[in-house]
Design an enzyme around this catalytic site. Structure first.
Site, PDB file in Angstrom:
ATOM      1  N   THR A 163      28.837  55.044  43.679  1.00  0.00           N
ATOM      2  CA  THR A 163      28.632  55.664  41.943  1.00  0.00           C
ATOM      3  C   THR A 163      29.740  54.996  40.771  1.00  0.00           C
ATOM      4  OG1 THR A 163      30.418  57.561  42.096  1.00  0.00           O
ATOM      5  CG2 THR A 163      27.940  58.115  42.416  1.00  0.00           C
TER       6      THR A 163
ATOM      7  N   VAL B 253      32.293  49.669  40.780  1.00  0.00           N
ATOM      8  CA  VAL B 253      31.992  48.095  41.698  1.00  0.00           C
ATOM      9  C   VAL B 253      30.390  48.661  42.784  1.00  0.00           C
ATOM     10  CG1 VAL B 253      32.874  47.027  43.502  1.00  0.00           C
ATOM     11  CG2 VAL B 253      34.085  47.172  42.260  1.00  0.00           C
TER      12      VAL B 253
ATOM     13  N   ARG C  58      43.924  44.573  54.361  1.00  0.00           N
ATOM     14  CA  ARG C  58      43.613  43.051  54.067  1.00  0.00           C
ATOM     15  C   ARG C  58      44.523  42.506  54.585  1.00  0.00           C
ATOM     16  NH1 ARG C  58      43.335  43.704  47.416  1.00  0.00           N
ATOM     17  NH2 ARG C  58      40.801  44.441  47.558  1.00  0.00           N
TER      18      ARG C  58
ATOM     19  N   CYS D 174      39.791  41.411  43.617  1.00  0.00           N
ATOM     20  CA  CYS D 174      39.538  40.289  42.675  1.00  0.00           C
ATOM     21  C   CYS D 174      40.221  39.104  42.046  1.00  0.00           C
ATOM     22  CB  CYS D 174      39.215  41.471  41.300  1.00  0.00           C
ATOM     23  SG  CYS D 174      40.071  42.153  40.836  1.00  0.00           S
TER      24      CYS D 174
ATOM     25  N   LYS E  52      49.692  41.337  46.084  1.00  0.00           N
ATOM     26  CA  LYS E  52      48.136  41.180  46.199  1.00  0.00           C
ATOM     27  C   LYS E  52      47.885  39.118  45.871  1.00  0.00           C
ATOM     28  CE  LYS E  52      45.905  45.590  45.165  1.00  0.00           C
ATOM     29  NZ  LYS E  52      45.427  46.198  44.772  1.00  0.00           N
TER      30      LYS E  52
ATOM     31  N   ARG F 121      47.121  43.246  31.948  1.00  0.00           N
ATOM     32  CA  ARG F 121      45.683  44.057  31.559  1.00  0.00           C
ATOM     33  C   ARG F 121      46.229  44.032  30.380  1.00  0.00           C
ATOM     34  NH1 ARG F 121      42.782  45.481  35.446  1.00  0.00           N
ATOM     35  NH2 ARG F 121      44.319  47.544  36.553  1.00  0.00           N
TER      36      ARG F 121
ATOM     37  N   HIS G  46      37.900  39.048  34.124  1.00  0.00           N
ATOM     38  CA  HIS G  46      39.417  38.207  34.456  1.00  0.00           C
ATOM     39  C   HIS G  46      39.742  37.014  34.331  1.00  0.00           C
ATOM     40  CE1 HIS G  46      40.008  42.316  36.392  1.00  0.00           C
ATOM     41  NE2 HIS G  46      39.917  42.044  37.211  1.00  0.00           N
TER      42      HIS G  46
END
Ligand code: 11C
Length: 345
Positions: A11, A14, A99, A128, A219, A241, A248
Site C-alpha cells: 500500500t 513504492v 545493502r 534511489c 548510502k 530535499r 530526483h
C-alpha cells in the site's frame, strides 16, 4: 513458468509502483500475495482487473512464495526477509537493511547483473539516488575509468513516502491561504525537529551520522563503491530535499582516469547506454526535467560539460523517477534478471 510472488508494503508509495510495474511488464505471476503492516491489512487493491485483499505480513504468509519484493521499511525487512528465505523465497529488498552485508548482492542490472549469481536468498535494491547515478556513470567508467565523483542531489518528497507528499501539498495550500501549520514529518519522521518543505530546500535527508554526513549521503557514497566494485573510488555527496513530488535530480561532477574524452564522445556513449536517455541540446534548451521523467523507467542525462580547469573533469545533470528506476522498476528488473539467468529455484 509462472511464479508465486509476494509484495510486502503493497500500500506504500513504492509498493503501488511495484504492482503497476509488474502489471506493465507482464511479469509471469502464478499467484500474488499483497502484504503490509497490520494497519493497512484488509485494504482492497486491484491488479490486472482482479481484486486482492491486503494481508498482514507474518512469517507464515511467505509459505509457498518464490519471489518476495520488500518495500515496507528496514525493520520489516530485517524481521521478515530471513523468514521468507527460510520458507524458500528469494527476496528483493528495497530497504537499506541488508545493502552493505558482504554476502548480499547490491544490484543495478545495467551495472552489475552478474553479482546476482552469488546471492544467498536476499538481493538488495540500492537507494534511489544511488541507482540513477551509477546507471549514468557505468558506461563512462567502462571506457574512461573513474577516479572521483562529487554529487549534489535535489530530491523529491515521494522518497519519504505518501505522508510526506501529503505534508508538502497541505503546507503549500496553508501557506498560500495564510493558514498556520506545523511541520511533522520532513526532513525525517524520526528526528527531533521538523521543517517546512513547501517553498524551501532542506539539506537533510535521513539522520545525521557521527561524521557530519547524513545517512542518505553515506548510502550514496558506500553503495556506489559496492555496486561499481571500486572500494577506492572517491565519492562525496550532499543530499537536499526539494518541494518536488516525484523525480530526483542530481548535479554530478566526475573525474575520469583517462583524460581527454570530448563532450561529444561522452554524449555518443550515453546516447546508446542501457537504461539511459540522453537529453542534451542546450541550443534548444533540451535537458532532463523532474516533471518530465515521472512514469518513465529510464535515467535521463544532460547538461554534459567539460570542467573548465581539468581535462579529466566533467559535469552533468542526472534525473530519474525515484519510485521507478530508483525503486520499483529496479526491483522488478532484478526479478526479471533472476528469471532470465535461471536463478529462481
Ligand atoms: C529519499 N532516498 O529520497 C530516500 C528514499 O534507502 O531506500 C529511499 C530510502 C532507501 O528519501
Amino acid at each position: 513458468s509462472n511464479y508465486h510472488v509476494a509484495v510486502v508494503g503493497a500500500t506504500g508509495a513504492v509498493g503501488q509502483q511495484m504492482l503497476k510495474t509488474l502489471e506493465e511488464r507482464d511479469f509471469p505471476i502464478g499467484s500474488l500475495k499483497l502484504l503490509s503492516s497490520k494497519r493497512s491489512a484488509g485494504k482492497i487493491i486491484s491488479f490486472k482487473g482482479k481484486e486482492y485483499t491486503v494481508e498482514e505480513a507474518t512469517p507464515e504468509a511467505f509459505e509457498g512464495v518464490q519471489i518476495a519484493l520488500f518495500s515496507a521499511g528496514g525493520s520489516v525487512s530485517k524481521a521478515l526477509a530471513p523468514e521468507a528465505v527460510k520458507r524458500g523465497a528469494i527476496v528483493v529488498d528495497n530497504t537499506s537493511a541488508f545493502r552493505m552485508d558482504s554476502n548480499v548482492p547490491l544490484v543495478v542490472p545495467e551495472v552489475n547483473e552478474k553479482a546476482l549469481t552469488n546471492h544467498n536468498g536476499i538481493i538488495a535494491n540500492p537507494n534511489c539516488s544511488t541507482i540513477q547515478m551509477v546507471v549514468a556513470l557505468e558506461p563512462i567508467r567502462e571506457k574512461y575509468g573513474l577516479k572521483k565523483v562529487v554529487v549534489s542531489t535535489y530530491q523529491a518528497v515521494s522518497g519519504a513516502g505518501l505522508e510526506a507528499i501529503e505534508e508538502m501539498k497541505q503546507q503549500t495550500k496553508d501557506i498560500l491561504e495564510g493558514n498556520e501549520f506545523t511541520p511533522e514529518i520532513l526532513p525525517v519522521g524520526g528526528d527531533k525537529k521538523h521543517y517546512q518543505i513547501a517553498f524551501n530546500a532542506i539539506p537533510q535527508i535521513d539522520l545525521f551520522q557521527d561524521n557530519g554526513y547524513t545517512f542518505e549521503e553515506m548510502k550514496m557514497i558506500n553503495e556506489t563503491k559496492k555496486i561499481m566494485e571500486m572500494a577506492g573510488l572517491e565519492v562525496a555527496a550532499t543530499c537536499v530535499r526539494l518541494p518536488v513530488e516525484t523525480g530526483h535530480s542530481e548535479s554530478v561532477y566526475i573525474e575520469t582516469e583517462k583524460g581527454g574524452a570530448t563532450v561529444a564522445e561522452l554524449k555518443e556513449l550515453l546516447a546508446t547506454a542501457p537504461g539511459v536517455t540522453l537529453q542534451d541540446d542546450p541550443a534548444n534548451q533540451v535537458y532532463p526535467l523532474a516533471s518530465e521523467c515521472v512514469g518513465k523507467n529510464d535515467v535521463f542525462v544532460g547538461r554534459i560539460r567539460q570542467d573548465l580547469d581539468r581535462d579529466n573533469g566533467y559535469h552533468m545533470w542526472i534525473v530519474s523517477d525515484n519510485l521507478l528506476k530508483g525503486a520499483a522498476w529496479n526491483s522488478v528488473q532484478i526479478a526479471e534478471s533472476l528469471v532470465k539467468l535461471d536463478l529462481l529455484s
